[in-house]
Design an enzyme around this catalytic site. Structure first.
Site, PDB file in Angstrom:
ATOM      1  N   GLU A   1      -4.692 -15.329  -3.259  1.00 35.98           N
ATOM      2  CA  GLU A   1      -4.125 -14.254  -4.093  1.00 35.98           C
ATOM      3  C   GLU A   1      -3.655 -14.883  -5.407  1.00 35.98           C
ATOM      4  OE1 GLU A   1      -2.746 -11.305  -5.978  1.00 35.98           O
ATOM      5  OE2 GLU A   1      -3.582 -10.813  -4.020  1.00 35.98           O
TER       6      GLU A   1
ATOM      7  N   CYS B   1     -12.007  -0.027  -3.399  1.00 40.30           N
ATOM      8  CA  CYS B   1     -11.296   1.129  -3.966  1.00 40.30           C
ATOM      9  C   CYS B   1     -12.089   1.735  -5.118  1.00 40.30           C
ATOM     10  CB  CYS B   1      -9.893   0.729  -4.435  1.00 40.30           C
ATOM     11  SG  CYS B   1      -9.904  -0.538  -5.720  1.00 40.30           S
TER      12      CYS B   1
ATOM     13  N   GLN C   1       0.827  -1.205   0.000  1.00 43.38           N
ATOM     14  CA  GLN C   1       0.000   0.000   0.000  1.00 43.38           C
ATOM     15  C   GLN C   1       0.864   1.260   0.000  1.00 43.38           C
ATOM     16  OE1 GLN C   1      -3.187   0.314  -0.354  1.00 43.38           O
ATOM     17  NE2 GLN C   1      -4.205  -1.531   0.349  1.00 43.38           N
TER      18      GLN C   1
ATOM     19  N   ASP D   1     -11.004  -7.511  -0.479  1.00 42.62           N
ATOM     20  CA  ASP D   1     -10.337  -6.245  -0.836  1.00 42.62           C
ATOM     21  C   ASP D   1      -9.960  -6.349  -2.317  1.00 42.62           C
ATOM     22  OD1 ASP D   1      -8.921  -3.910  -0.955  1.00 42.62           O
ATOM     23  OD2 ASP D   1      -7.285  -4.535   0.343  1.00 42.62           O
TER      24      ASP D   1
ATOM     25  N   TYR E   1      -8.183 -11.864  -1.997  1.00 41.58           N
ATOM     26  CA  TYR E   1      -7.262 -10.855  -2.547  1.00 41.58           C
ATOM     27  C   TYR E   1      -6.250 -10.455  -1.470  1.00 41.58           C
ATOM     28  CZ  TYR E   1     -11.294 -10.658  -5.648  1.00 41.58           C
ATOM     29  OH  TYR E   1     -12.336 -11.001  -6.468  1.00 41.58           O
TER      30      TYR E   1
END
Length: 455
Positions: free
Chosen positions: A336, A411, A286, A384, A315
């Protein structure tokens, strides 16, 4: 009958700005025909010059401001608007936070989903927050230069202060640029696919202070490599990692597959949520650690975790959320699709001596179906996803697993609203207000945390 737009290209019109688009452009209307105007704010009366006319809308630019918004910021530099680095820089920060809250609300309202949206959680200092930069290197007027592209073009505008990057990064980029100039290295030419240096990537640990510099080259050979390495280390004392990344492809993907360590070690460390994370050149991490901690803490608090809970983190990336919740629960499963990210996650689990996590390489939607078929019964599912949101099959798999709650870190408010509606078909609904968090001040992007529970 052929429709004629009420505006014409290169003509000027007096308009009042009624709203902002999700891209931060002002919206005005003439005879209900929308005009999208850059650098215009709600409530302003402006003279706009029409730059493009389409069938259903037009674009314009501000020729003159007649009545100005009290939220307007003065003294902004044109280059930052041209490149799109800071598309909201002309809007005062409290108004940016309101704009982002409004954007989330609008996307729920469009789909007629009853949702309350809290005020956006902002930053004390909404500048110089990014811990990573990927700066293109191009030839501008015969000189190797660093900067950013003009929007919708391949023309680079040289920049020395990027406003939203950690100031240590800006300084490092200029030092490296000047050394490359000194040794007369050739900047990449994307039209002819020639030249040596494509990009300078810099990562810095917000808390550790460790720095990594990656020189992305088109060629395997980096001319004067030993001398360049020596001078970079002399001028940036304490540099943790200097890497050459080789990317010979005709592509706009920044990093190639091969890394060559020029000095130091091949990764840096930083702290997040009290844990230590190892970050390689290719790791996803991030970019705003201050706000990421607020975002993750919100997700953890809203998940209402207990020591007996089993959690799925879809994720899972390099394990930031999985490892942050591990100490509060019995077991965490992370999925992932990027294999390198899963390797990083496993390494980070070892570094932090966390044993109750299991990471799997797979597409989230495929793995959720598999876990569901295997009879895995999570108490909480945390998602996410990327901007495209969740696959319908994943939503069905989650609903079939029947968790107590789903925590959705988003997001993209448009795909969030769409997915919340889909969850509603399986009996899962928002049980509290959506909480936006400003991860990217001065830009139009917004993250948020939502919680879904079965009615």
């Amino acid at each position: 009958m052929k429709f004629t737009a009420p505006v014409a290209k290169n003509e000027t019109y007096e308009v009042t700005i009624q709203d902002l688009t999700y891209e931060g452009m002002g919206v005005a209307k003439i005879e209900d025909f929308p005009i999208f105007i850059e650098n215009a704010l709600v409530g302003e009366k402006v003279i706009t010059l029409i730059t493009k006319v389409k069938k259903n809308f037009a674009f314009g630019r501000v020729d003159k401001v007649l009545v100005e918004s009290s939220d307007r910021v003065h003294g902004i530099e044109k280059a930052y608007t041209q490149t799109g680095i800071t598309p909201l820089q002309h809007l005062k920060y409290p108004a940016q936070l309101k704009f982002k809250q409004h954007q989330v609300q609008v996307d729920f309202d469009k789909l007629k989903i009853p949702a309350e949206v809290n005020e956006t959680i902002g930053m004390e200092d909404p500048f110089h927050y990014r811990n990573k930069a990927q700066i293109p290197v191009r030839n501008v007027n015969g000189l190797l230069s660093t900067g950013f592209y003009k929007k919708h073009s391949h023309e680079m505008i040289p920049l020395e202060d990027f406003k939203i990057q950690d100031e240590r990064i800006d300084k490092a980029v200029l030092i490296v640029r000047d050394i490359l100039r000194k040794f007369q290295l050739e900047a990449y030419d994307e039209r002819n696919h020639t030249g040596v240096i494509r990009n300078i990537m810099v990562r810095v640990g917000k808390y550790s202070g460790e720095m990594m510099i990656v020189l992305v080259t088109r060629t395997k050979k980096l001319p004067s490599v030993e001398e360049i390495t020596r001078q970079i280390n002399e001028q940036i004392p304490g540099l943790t990692s200097l890497i050459q990344n080789i990317n010979p492809e005709k592509t706009n993907v920044v990093l190639g597959k091969k890394n060559v360590l020029l000095s130091g070690v091949d990764r840096i460390h930083d702290q997040l949520m009290g844990l230590d994370f190892e970050i390689s050149a290719n790791s996803f991490y991030q970019v705003n650690p201050v706000q990421t901690e607020k975002l993750y803490q919100l997700a953890i608090d809203k998940a209402e975790l207990t020591k007996d809970d089993v959690v799925i983190d879809a994720y899972s990336g390099i394990g930031t959320i999985s490892l942050s919740v591990a100490n509060s629960v019995k077991q965490v499963y992370g999925v992932e699709v990027v294999e390198d990210a899963v390797k990083d996650a496993e390494t980070n689990a070892k570094i932090n001596k966390i044993k109750n996590v299991k990471f799997v390489v797979n597409k989230a939607e495929e793995q959720m179906e598999k876990w569901q078929a295997d009879g895995l019964k999570p108490d909480v599912v945390i998602v996410d996803p990327p901007r495209k949101g969740l696959a319908e099959s994943l939503i069905k798999s989650v609903a079939d697993m029947n968790p107590k709650r789903v925590v959705y870190v988003s997001c993209n408010p448009a795909t969030l609203a769409r997915d919340v509606k889909l969850f509603g078909d399986f009996g899962y609904h928002l049980n509290q207000p959506v909480q936006p968090v400003d991860q990217f001040p001065q830009t139009v992007h917004v993250e948020s945390v939502s919680v879904l529970e079965k009615a």
